[in-house]
Design a protein around this motif. Structure first.
Motif, PDB file in Angstrom:
ATOM      1  N   ILE A 142      33.397  42.457  33.082  1.00  0.00           N
ATOM      2  CA  ILE A 142      34.317  43.278  33.874  1.00  0.00           C
ATOM      3  C   ILE A 142      35.777  42.848  33.907  1.00  0.00           C
ATOM      4  O   ILE A 142      36.412  42.930  34.929  1.00  0.00           O
TER       5      ILE A 142
ATOM      6  N   LEU B  23      44.686  40.028  37.837  1.00  0.00           N
ATOM      7  CA  LEU B  23      44.338  39.151  36.707  1.00  0.00           C
ATOM      8  C   LEU B  23      45.522  38.321  36.210  1.00  0.00           C
ATOM      9  O   LEU B  23      45.591  37.953  35.050  1.00  0.00           O
TER      10      LEU B  23
ATOM     11  N   THR C 193      44.416  34.299  43.539  1.00  0.00           N
ATOM     12  CA  THR C 193      44.250  32.850  43.729  1.00  0.00           C
ATOM     13  C   THR C 193      45.371  32.288  44.597  1.00  0.00           C
ATOM     14  O   THR C 193      45.123  31.456  45.489  1.00  0.00           O
TER      15      THR C 193
ATOM     16  N   SER D 225      32.982  37.706  41.315  1.00  0.00           N
ATOM     17  CA  SER D 225      33.529  36.856  40.264  1.00  0.00           C
ATOM     18  C   SER D 225      34.768  36.111  40.774  1.00  0.00           C
ATOM     19  O   SER D 225      34.960  34.917  40.496  1.00  0.00           O
TER      20      SER D 225
HETATM   21  C1  LIG Z   1      39.511  40.597  43.839  1.00  0.00           C
HETATM   22  C2  LIG Z   1      41.028  40.602  43.624  1.00  0.00           C
HETATM   23  C3  LIG Z   1      41.729  40.298  44.949  1.00  0.00           C
HETATM   24  C4  LIG Z   1      41.375  39.496  42.589  1.00  0.00           C
HETATM   25  O1  LIG Z   1      42.790  39.432  42.464  1.00  0.00           O
HETATM   26  P1  LIG Z   1      43.475  38.874  41.124  1.00  0.00           P
HETATM   27  O2  LIG Z   1      44.920  38.684  41.391  1.00  0.00           O
HETATM   28  O3  LIG Z   1      43.112  39.739  39.969  1.00  0.00           O
HETATM   29  O4  LIG Z   1      42.738  37.456  40.982  1.00  0.00           O
HETATM   30  P2  LIG Z   1      43.108  36.240  40.000  1.00  0.00           P
HETATM   31  O5  LIG Z   1      43.989  36.723  38.890  1.00  0.00           O
HETATM   32  O6  LIG Z   1      43.605  35.129  40.829  1.00  0.00           O
HETATM   33  O7  LIG Z   1      41.674  35.916  39.378  1.00  0.00           O
HETATM   34  C5  LIG Z   1      41.040  34.653  39.540  1.00  0.00           C
HETATM   35  C6  LIG Z   1      39.700  34.693  38.856  1.00  0.00           C
HETATM   36  O8  LIG Z   1      38.845  35.684  39.481  1.00  0.00           O
HETATM   37  C7  LIG Z   1      37.960  36.230  38.487  1.00  0.00           C
HETATM   38  N1  LIG Z   1      38.244  37.666  38.339  1.00  0.00           N
HETATM   39  C8  LIG Z   1      39.244  38.374  38.941  1.00  0.00           C
HETATM   40  N2  LIG Z   1      39.211  39.667  38.557  1.00  0.00           N
HETATM   41  C9  LIG Z   1      38.184  39.785  37.688  1.00  0.00           C
HETATM   42  C10 LIG Z   1      37.652  40.875  36.944  1.00  0.00           C
HETATM   43  N3  LIG Z   1      38.209  42.117  37.004  1.00  0.00           N
HETATM   44  N4  LIG Z   1      36.581  40.645  36.136  1.00  0.00           N
HETATM   45  C11 LIG Z   1      36.035  39.422  36.061  1.00  0.00           C
HETATM   46  N5  LIG Z   1      36.494  38.326  36.738  1.00  0.00           N
HETATM   47  C12 LIG Z   1      37.557  38.515  37.543  1.00  0.00           C
HETATM   48  C13 LIG Z   1      38.272  35.501  37.187  1.00  0.00           C
HETATM   49  O9  LIG Z   1      37.422  34.364  37.114  1.00  0.00           O
HETATM   50  C14 LIG Z   1      39.722  35.072  37.393  1.00  0.00           C
HETATM   51  O10 LIG Z   1      40.076  33.946  36.628  1.00  0.00           O
HETATM   52  P3  LIG Z   1      40.633  34.146  35.098  1.00  0.00           P
HETATM   53  O11 LIG Z   1      41.747  35.174  35.167  1.00  0.00           O
HETATM   54  O12 LIG Z   1      41.101  32.774  34.723  1.00  0.00           O
HETATM   55  O13 LIG Z   1      39.481  34.636  34.300  1.00  0.00           O
HETATM   56  C15 LIG Z   1      41.476  41.972  43.039  1.00  0.00           C
HETATM   57  O14 LIG Z   1      40.670  42.292  41.920  1.00  0.00           O
HETATM   58  C16 LIG Z   1      41.404  43.108  44.025  1.00  0.00           C
HETATM   59  O15 LIG Z   1      42.315  43.330  44.820  1.00  0.00           O
HETATM   60  N6  LIG Z   1      40.308  43.872  43.986  1.00  0.00           N
HETATM   61  C17 LIG Z   1      40.194  45.076  44.807  1.00  0.00           C
HETATM   62  C18 LIG Z   1      40.100  44.812  46.266  1.00  0.00           C
HETATM   63  C19 LIG Z   1      38.779  44.282  46.682  1.00  0.00           C
HETATM   64  O16 LIG Z   1      37.746  44.610  46.120  1.00  0.00           O
HETATM   65  N7  LIG Z   1      38.824  43.460  47.744  1.00  0.00           N
HETATM   66  C20 LIG Z   1      37.627  42.885  48.254  1.00  0.00           C
HETATM   67  C21 LIG Z   1      37.144  43.540  49.517  1.00  0.00           C
HETATM   68  S1  LIG Z   1      37.951  42.838  50.916  1.00  0.00           S
END
Ligand SMILES: CC(C)(COP(=O)(O)OP(=O)(O)OC[C@H]1O[C@@H](n2cnc3c(N)ncnc32)[C@H](O)[C@@H]1OP(=O)(O)O)[C@@H](O)C(=O)NCCC(=O)NCCS
Length: 158
Positions: free
Chosen positions: A3, A102, A107, A138
Motif C-alpha cells: 500500500i 510519505l 513521523t 503500517s
Molecule cells: C497515517 C498518516 C498520518 C501517515 O503520515 P505520513 O506523513 O505519510 O507518514 P510518514 O511519511 O512519516 O511514514 C512513516 C512510515 O509509515 C509507514 N507508512 C506510511 N504511509 C504508508 C502507506 N501508504 N503504505 C505503507 N506504509 C506506510 C511507512 O513505514 C513509512 O515509512 P517509509 O516512508 O520509510 O516507508 C497518513 O497516511 C494519513 O494522514 N492517513 C489518513 C488519516 C488517517 O487514516 N488517520 C488515522 C485515523 S486517526
C-alpha cells in the motif's frame, strides 16, 4: 505491508514546524479530516478542539506547518489510571494532507506528541485503530508500536 502510493516531493519533513493548534486552524482540520474520511464533521471537531486545545497541560492538539500552511495535525492526551494503567499518552487522531504524505511528516508529528507525553510524565504511548486500517497500522508499526496488554471488548446493543 504494500500500500505505498508515493507522491511527488512536495513538503520535506525538515521544512515542517510543529506548533499548538489555534482556533483559526479549525476549518483546515475539518477539511483534512474530510479529505481522509469522506465525512465532514465540523461540530465534532469543534467539540474535540475545545477539549484538546484548551491549554490543559496533559492535552495536545498540534499542527504541522510548512511556511504558513497547515499540512497535518495530531491529537492526544495523557490519561492516568484507566483500567489500572499508570499515566500513558493516547494518540487520539493523526492526519497528514494527502499530497504531503510519505515524506516523514506523520513521523515528525508523532515524535512531537511523544516528546510532550514524556514531559507530562507518560512512559508509554497508546492508540486504537481498526484492524483493517492498513495504512495507519503500517504507520504506527513503523513508529515501534506493538500490541499492548489491554484488549477491547464490545457488545451490540439491542
Ligand atoms: C497515517 C498518516 C498520518 C501517515 O503520515 P505520513 O506523513 O505519510 O507518514 P510518514 O511519511 O512519516 O511514514 C512513516 C512510515 O509509515 C509507514 N507508512 C506510511 N504511509 C504508508 C502507506 N501508504 N503504505 C505503507 N506504509 C506506510 C511507512 O513505514 C513509512 O515509512 P517509509 O516512508 O520509510 O516507508 C497518513 O497516511 C494519513 O494522514 N492517513 C489518513 C488519516 C488517517 O487514516 N488517520 C488515522 C485515523 S486517526
Amino acid at each position: 505491508m504494500a500500500i505505498v502510493h508515493r507522491k511527488a516531493e512536495t513538503v520535506p519533513a525538515a521544512e515542517v514546524a510543529v506548533r499548538p493548534a489555534e482556533a483559526s486552524d479549525l476549518a483546515t482540520i475539518v477539511a483534512l479530516d474530510t479529505e481522509a474520511t469522506g465525512l465532514s464533521k465540523a461540530s465534532y471537531w469543534k467539540d474535540r478542539f475545545a477539549w484538546y486545545a484548551s491549554g490543559h497541560k496533559e492535552r495536545f492538539f498540534l499542527i504541522a506547518e510548512h511556511g504558513k500552511e497547515p499540512v497535518g495535525f495530531i491529537v492526544g492526551e495523557v490519561r492516568a489510571w484507566e483500567f489500572g494503567s499508570p499515566p500513558a499518552g493516547w494518540v487520539f487522531a493523526i492526519n497528514v494532507k494527502d499530497d504531503a504524505r510519505l515524506h516523514g511528516l506523520g513521523t515528525v508529528l508523532f515524535d512531537a506528541l511523544c516528546a510532550r507525553f514524556r514531559k507530562a510524565g507518560a512512559k508509554t504511548v497508546r492508540t486504537m485503530l481498526a484492524k483493517d486500517a492498513q495504512v495507519i497500522m503500517s504507520f504506527f508499526r513503523s513508529q515501534g508500536m506493538m500490541a499492548g496488554p489491554f484488549i477491547e471488548l464490545e457488545k451490540r446493543l439491542a
